[in-house]
Design a protein around this motif. Sequence first.
Motif, PDB file in Angstrom:
ATOM      1  N   UNK A 101      22.975   5.026  25.789  1.00  7.16           N
ATOM      2  CA  UNK A 101      24.259   4.336  25.627  1.00  7.16           C
ATOM      3  C   UNK A 101      25.044   4.167  26.912  1.00  7.16           C
ATOM      4  N   UNK A 102      24.585   4.785  27.995  1.00 10.64           N
ATOM      5  CA  UNK A 102      25.241   4.609  29.291  1.00 10.64           C
ATOM      6  C   UNK A 102      24.808   3.322  29.988  1.00 10.64           C
ATOM      7  N   UNK A 103      23.900   2.570  29.394  1.00  8.78           N
ATOM      8  CA  UNK A 103      23.413   1.336  30.009  1.00  8.78           C
ATOM      9  C   UNK A 103      24.563   0.340  30.143  1.00  8.78           C
ATOM     10  N   UNK A 104      24.490  -0.499  31.178  1.00  8.65           N
ATOM     11  CA  UNK A 104      25.546  -1.480  31.452  1.00  8.65           C
ATOM     12  C   UNK A 104      24.954  -2.884  31.497  1.00  8.65           C
ATOM     13  N   UNK A 105      25.789  -3.906  31.327  1.00 11.14           N
ATOM     14  CA  UNK A 105      25.284  -5.277  31.474  1.00 11.14           C
ATOM     15  C   UNK A 105      24.633  -5.525  32.834  1.00 11.14           C
ATOM     16  N   UNK A 106      25.180  -4.925  33.893  1.00 15.48           N
ATOM     17  CA  UNK A 106      24.601  -5.134  35.225  1.00 15.48           C
ATOM     18  C   UNK A 106      23.157  -4.638  35.290  1.00 15.48           C
TER      19      UNK A 106
END
Length: 203
Positions: A101-106
Motif C-alpha cells: 500500500x506504500x506504492x505511489x503513482x510515480x
Amino acid sequence: MITLLVIAKEPRPGRVKTRLTPPFSPEQAAALAEAALADTLRAVAGAPAARRVLVLDGRPGRWLPPGFDVVPQCAGGLDARLADAFARCSGPALLIGMDTPQVTPDLLTVDFADCDAWFGPAEDGGFWALGLARPEPGLLRGVPMSAPRTGAVQRERLVAAGLRVRDLPRLRDVDTAADARAVAALAPHGAFAARLAGCAAGR
C-alpha cells in the motif's frame, strides 16, 4: 500507454492476510487487507494508463474506485493466475499485487522505450511488480511462487528470454504484523496506516 493490472483477493475474514492472525483477529486482518487494496487502487488510479484492470478473486466492494475493469482470476496456482492476467493484454502491461500500500503513482509510471521488462523486487524474495512490453504468459508459468527465490527465478526467466530488464525500487510486502508496522510508517497518511492505528487502538 500501458495497461495497469492489480491482482487481488476480495478482503473477507479468513481468506486474506491470514499470517496477520494473531496478533490481529480475522476481521481486523481483512480490514487491513481492504485498506491496503484501497491504497493500491488509489495509486493505480493516479498513474497514467490506457486501461486499469482489477484481476479479482471474489466480488468487488465499496473499496473499488471508478475507472477499473474487473475480471475474474482463473483457476490454478499463482503463476497460472499471473500468466492469465497478462494473457488478457494486447500491449504493454504492468502488474502489481495488493500487498504494497506504500506504492505511489510515480512508481507505476514506467516507460518501455529502452527496455522490454520492468521488475519490482520485494524484500521477502518475491516481487511486487512485473511489467512486460509484449506480454508473454509463458514467462510466468512454472515459476515457483511464495518461495525465498521466487523473485530471483522470475527475473532470471526474463533475462534468459533475452529481455532487457530494468528494476524498480525494492519494496516490502505486508505479510506479518512487523511488515504492517513498517509499511504504515512509510505511508503514514494512507488508509492502511489509519486502519492499523485503529486496530492498535481496539477500534
